[in-house]
Design an enzyme around this catalytic site. Structure first.
Site, short mmCIF file in Angstrom:
data_model
loop_
_atom_site.label_atom_id
_atom_site.label_comp_id
_atom_site.label_asym_id
_atom_site.label_seq_id
_atom_site.Cartn_x
_atom_site.Cartn_y
_atom_site.Cartn_z
N GLU A 52 0.85 -1.21 0.00
CA GLU A 52 0.00 0.00 0.00
C GLU A 52 0.88 1.25 0.00
O GLU A 52 0.56 2.24 -0.65
CB GLU A 52 -0.93 0.01 1.22
CG GLU A 52 -1.96 -1.10 1.22
CD GLU A 52 -2.86 -1.09 -0.01
OE1 GLU A 52 -3.09 -0.02 -0.59
OE2 GLU A 52 -3.30 -2.18 -0.41
N TRP A 79 1.64 1.87 -3.39
CA TRP A 79 0.63 2.63 -4.14
C TRP A 79 0.85 4.13 -3.92
O TRP A 79 0.68 4.93 -4.83
CB TRP A 79 -0.79 2.23 -3.72
CG TRP A 79 -1.26 1.03 -4.47
CD1 TRP A 79 -1.34 -0.25 -4.01
CD2 TRP A 79 -1.71 0.99 -5.84
NE1 TRP A 79 -1.80 -1.08 -5.00
CE2 TRP A 79 -2.04 -0.35 -6.12
CE3 TRP A 79 -1.86 1.95 -6.84
CZ2 TRP A 79 -2.51 -0.74 -7.38
CZ3 TRP A 79 -2.32 1.56 -8.09
CH2 TRP A 79 -2.65 0.23 -8.35
N TRP A 95 -20.72 12.63 -18.90
CA TRP A 95 -21.00 12.66 -17.46
C TRP A 95 -22.28 13.47 -17.23
O TRP A 95 -22.56 14.42 -17.96
CB TRP A 95 -19.86 13.33 -16.68
CG TRP A 95 -18.51 12.67 -16.81
CD1 TRP A 95 -17.43 13.17 -17.49
CD2 TRP A 95 -18.08 11.43 -16.25
NE1 TRP A 95 -16.36 12.31 -17.38
CE2 TRP A 95 -16.73 11.23 -16.62
CE3 TRP A 95 -18.69 10.45 -15.47
CZ2 TRP A 95 -15.99 10.12 -16.25
CZ3 TRP A 95 -17.95 9.33 -15.09
CH2 TRP A 95 -16.63 9.18 -15.47
N ASN A 143 -10.60 3.16 3.43
CA ASN A 143 -10.29 2.98 2.01
C ASN A 143 -11.39 2.22 1.27
O ASN A 143 -11.77 2.58 0.15
CB ASN A 143 -8.95 2.26 1.85
CG ASN A 143 -8.59 2.05 0.39
OD1 ASN A 143 -8.47 3.01 -0.36
ND2 ASN A 143 -8.46 0.81 -0.02
N TRP A 174 -15.54 12.11 -12.09
CA TRP A 174 -14.68 11.85 -10.93
C TRP A 174 -14.05 13.14 -10.38
O TRP A 174 -13.72 13.22 -9.20
CB TRP A 174 -13.59 10.83 -11.25
CG TRP A 174 -12.62 11.24 -12.34
CD1 TRP A 174 -12.73 10.97 -13.67
CD2 TRP A 174 -11.41 12.01 -12.19
NE1 TRP A 174 -11.66 11.52 -14.35
CE2 TRP A 174 -10.84 12.16 -13.48
CE3 TRP A 174 -10.75 12.58 -11.10
CZ2 TRP A 174 -9.65 12.86 -13.70
CZ3 TRP A 174 -9.56 13.28 -11.32
CH2 TRP A 174 -9.03 13.41 -12.60
N TRP A 228 -9.00 8.39 -7.58
CA TRP A 228 -10.25 8.72 -8.26
C TRP A 228 -10.23 8.20 -9.69
O TRP A 228 -11.22 7.67 -10.19
CB TRP A 228 -10.54 10.23 -8.20
CG TRP A 228 -11.30 10.54 -6.94
CD1 TRP A 228 -10.81 11.10 -5.80
CD2 TRP A 228 -12.69 10.27 -6.69
NE1 TRP A 228 -11.82 11.19 -4.86
CE2 TRP A 228 -12.98 10.70 -5.38
CE3 TRP A 228 -13.72 9.71 -7.45
CZ2 TRP A 228 -14.25 10.58 -4.80
CZ3 TRP A 228 -14.99 9.59 -6.88
CH2 TRP A 228 -15.24 10.02 -5.59
C1 LIG Z 1 -11.36 7.72 -4.16
C2 LIG Z 1 -10.15 7.64 -3.25
C3 LIG Z 1 -9.50 8.81 -2.86
C4 LIG Z 1 -8.36 8.74 -2.03
N1 LIG Z 1 -7.74 9.91 -1.64
C5 LIG Z 1 -6.62 9.85 -0.86
C6 LIG Z 1 -5.96 11.05 -0.44
O1 LIG Z 1 -6.34 12.17 -0.78
N2 LIG Z 1 -4.88 10.91 0.39
C7 LIG Z 1 -4.40 9.69 0.77
O2 LIG Z 1 -3.41 9.63 1.51
N3 LIG Z 1 -4.99 8.56 0.35
C8 LIG Z 1 -6.09 8.58 -0.43
N4 LIG Z 1 -6.69 7.42 -0.83
C9 LIG Z 1 -6.02 6.12 -0.54
C10 LIG Z 1 -6.45 5.42 0.74
O3 LIG Z 1 -7.85 5.36 0.84
C11 LIG Z 1 -5.90 6.08 2.00
O4 LIG Z 1 -4.51 6.31 1.85
C12 LIG Z 1 -6.11 5.17 3.21
O5 LIG Z 1 -7.48 4.89 3.38
C13 LIG Z 1 -5.56 5.87 4.43
O6 LIG Z 1 -5.80 5.13 5.59
P1 LIG Z 1 -4.63 4.40 6.35
O7 LIG Z 1 -3.51 5.34 6.58
O8 LIG Z 1 -5.24 3.74 7.53
O9 LIG Z 1 -4.19 3.33 5.26
P2 LIG Z 1 -3.32 2.00 5.42
O10 LIG Z 1 -4.14 0.90 4.80
O11 LIG Z 1 -2.84 1.80 6.78
O12 LIG Z 1 -2.12 2.25 4.40
C14 LIG Z 1 -0.89 2.87 4.81
C15 LIG Z 1 -0.54 4.00 3.90
O13 LIG Z 1 -0.38 3.55 2.56
C16 LIG Z 1 -0.88 4.54 1.66
N5 LIG Z 1 -2.02 3.99 0.92
C17 LIG Z 1 -2.91 3.05 1.33
N6 LIG Z 1 -3.80 2.80 0.35
C18 LIG Z 1 -3.45 3.58 -0.69
C19 LIG Z 1 -3.97 3.78 -1.98
N7 LIG Z 1 -5.03 3.11 -2.44
N8 LIG Z 1 -3.37 4.68 -2.78
C20 LIG Z 1 -2.29 5.39 -2.37
N9 LIG Z 1 -1.75 5.24 -1.15
C21 LIG Z 1 -2.32 4.35 -0.32
C22 LIG Z 1 -1.34 5.72 2.49
O14 LIG Z 1 -0.30 6.67 2.56
C23 LIG Z 1 -1.61 5.08 3.83
O15 LIG Z 1 -1.53 5.97 4.90
C24 LIG Z 1 -7.86 7.47 -1.62
C25 LIG Z 1 -8.53 6.31 -2.02
C26 LIG Z 1 -9.66 6.39 -2.82
C27 LIG Z 1 -10.35 5.11 -3.23
#
Ligand SMILES: Cc1cc2nc3c(=O)[nH]c(=O)nc-3n(C[C@H](O)[C@H](O)[C@H](O)COP(=O)(O)OP(=O)(O)OC[C@H]3O[C@@H](n4cnc5c(N)ncnc54)[C@H](O)[C@@H]3O)c2cc1C
Length: 479
Positions: A281, A284, A312, A347, A365, A388
């Site tokens: 993650e 990502w 859209w 997420n 989006w 997005w």
């Molecule tokens: C539509 C949409 C919009 C989003 N917008 C953002 C945003 O503006 N900022 C943001 O930080 N994340 C965003 N995310 C990704 C993700 O949802 C969040 O990073 C995550 O939910 C944060 O929670 P966590 O720190 O507990 O994640 P954990 O699951 O603990 O993951 C650890 C870290 O990995 C990174 N990460 C995890 N999932 C993703 C992912 N899919 N893409 C990129 N990095 C990821 C984040 O930095 C996160 O803090 C978005 C996801 C979606 C589907």
């Protein structure tokens, strides 16, 4: 003029609000010069978009935390508001700074702005030193065999892991500071209180949920490694559980660096399943930054040109219902209300609400990206836009548009007990079983007993799920 060694070094903090693992601060400290620590809120010439309201609330706490940490070493943080291109050279001139230190930014517009600032500073006789501080590795070093950049996250992540990720740096143990007189740029000082909402004060739920700060970020990381990383492969999809790290606002503001997370996971045993999936993650996140670096149109345009003719829908009322968590689809409303009240959303819920907006409602989006940008404490240009585009199917490596989440099935799978819906949509809390996931299909008696009056205590769905799905598929086929 003061001797070179006595002239100050300015550290320009941006989205890297921390003391530890801060190569720019580290270098300034090692120079032996007195340091000026600076943050500029530039709403006049933002390289991308101005910061959203929730991110400003977070910034208020993050700046205060950084200042407290600097004060422990006898210094402070200077915060300014206005055009960085004007203010930074002015500060350098008025303090006779010998050098400015910062971390590279990623987007082309940011880099162009940084180049202009660099040129002005150098013309003034001030050196500029830039480092990579918000990513694991320099995005130019991860290349395909043909010398291009990766367009698929899996291949990118595999390639990145063959690079040496630098070890995180300790916070400088001793810093000497240059005191900036109050008269310097006195009319450009940032009123930090203006970053927080006044009336109405919508941040009560934020304060209950979050404490911005470097030590707090490290605590989140440690707690996650101790309690949740082993169960992450399953826990990360359960919307009602605290199965994820909640590190995102700390990473977005830079209170925690990706290298610190990487190093902590390596120590913990990165080869086992939980840590490995968690690190992917982080992969990502790195890929989003890498894509923003190589494809600057990421936050602005569909990466897949096929979607340029997408019809859209424009519906202000549907968009508003979605933003307010009043769509009549419980799992969608739960996610949107969690976001509104806490500045964060799980997420899995982000994917569900994103699919609902772009497919069932057939709304662009970019509307969702803008709303998230304004309401997320972890709002991040790269992550937000890339996700997005992924959800909408318009990205380079995205879920195909025709894969449309059924919100009811998603709720049954990822909120099987309905705890998440009950927490965020309390007017439905007395419903159970399928009725909680699809109140519109519940019997009159079940609704009456639970005190739910559709169209009154809770909305009827703003779109029939089957009709919305068919409409989306039709629009897609017409491309
Ligand atoms: C539509 C949409 C919009 C989003 N917008 C953002 C945003 O503006 N900022 C943001 O930080 N994340 C965003 N995310 C990704 C993700 O949802 C969040 O990073 C995550 O939910 C944060 O929670 P966590 O720190 O507990 O994640 P954990 O699951 O603990 O993951 C650890 C870290 O990995 C990174 N990460 C995890 N999932 C993703 C992912 N899919 N893409 C990129 N990095 C990821 C984040 O930095 C996160 O803090 C978005 C996801 C979606 C589907």
């Amino acid at each position: 003029m003061s001797s070179f060694q006595n002239r100050p070094a300015i550290v320009w903090f941006r989205d890297d609000l921390r003391m530890a693992d801060h190569p720019a601060l580290h270098e300034a400290a090692a120079s032996g010069r007195p340091v000026i620590c600076l943050y500029i809120l530039d709403d006049v010439t933002p390289a991308l978009h101005p910061l959203g309201a929730a991110a400003r609330w977070w910034l208020h706490g993050a700046l205060a935390d950084l200042r407290r940490n600097l004060e422990k070493q006898g210094g402070t943080l200077l915060t300014l508001s206005g055009s960085a291109e004007k203010l930074l050279p002015q500060l350098a001139k008025q303090t006779d700074a010998a050098s400015v230190h910062w971390h590279h930014r990623l987007h082309e517009r940011e880099r162009v702005q940084d180049d202009r600032i660099r040129r002005t500073l150098e013309e003034q006789g001030c050196e500029v030193h830039a480092h990579w501080g918000t990513v694991l590795v320099d995005p130019d070093t991860v290349q395909t065999k043909q010398g291009g950049f990766y367009k698929v996250c899996g291949s990118f992540w595999k390639a990145l892991q063959t690079h040496a990720v630098p070890e995180p740096l300790e916070a400088p143990s001793s810093l000497s500071f240059h005191a900036v007189p109050a008269s310097v740029l006195s009319d450009a000082r940032l009123n930090e209180d203006s970053l927080c909402p006044q009336a109405p004060d919508w941040a009560a739920g934020f304060r209950k949920t979050w404490e911005p700060g470097e030590a707090e970020g490290q605590e989140h990381l440690e707690d996650f490694l101790k309690d949740s990383v082993a169960g992450y492969p399953r826990g990360r999809d359960r919307v009602a559980e605290e199965g994820t790290s909640r590190l995102s606002p700390y990473l977005a503001s830079g209170a925690v660096s990706p290298r610190q997370v990487w190093a902590a996971l390596q120590k913990h045993g990165a080869h086992t399943e939980g840590p490995r999936i968690f690190l992917s993650e982080l992969g990502w996140r790195e890929f989003a930054r890498y894509t923003l670096y190589h494809l600057p149109k990421l936050p602005f345009e569909n990466l897949s040109p096929k979607f340029s003719g997408m019809q859209w829908r424009k519906s202000a009322s549907d968009l508003k219902a979605w933003q307010r968590g009043q769509t009549g689809v419980p799992i969608v409303d739960a996610g949107m209300r969690q976001l509104w009240q806490t500045g964060w959303m799980h997420n899995r819920a982000r994917m569900i609400v994103g699919s609902f907006l772009t497919k069932h409602l057939l709304i662009d989006w970019k509307e969702g990206e803008a709303w998230f940008r304004d309401t997320l404490v972890d709002a991040d240009f790269a992550n937000n836009a890339m996700n997005w585009q992924w959800v909408a199917g318009t990205g380079i490596e995205a879920a195909p548009f025709f894969r449309i989440f059924n919100p009811t099935r998603q709720a049954e799978k990822f909120d099987p007990e309905g705890d998440y819906i009950r927490q965020w949509v309390p007017e439905l809390r007395r419903l159970s079983g399928k009725a909680l996931f699809e109140p519109w299909a519940a019997g009159d008696e079940d609704l009456r007993k639970a005190g739910v009056v559709l169209g009154s205590t809770y909305p009827r769905p703003i779109v029939d799920l089957k009709d919305g799905r068919d409409r989306a598929l039709q629009a897609f086929r017409a491309l």
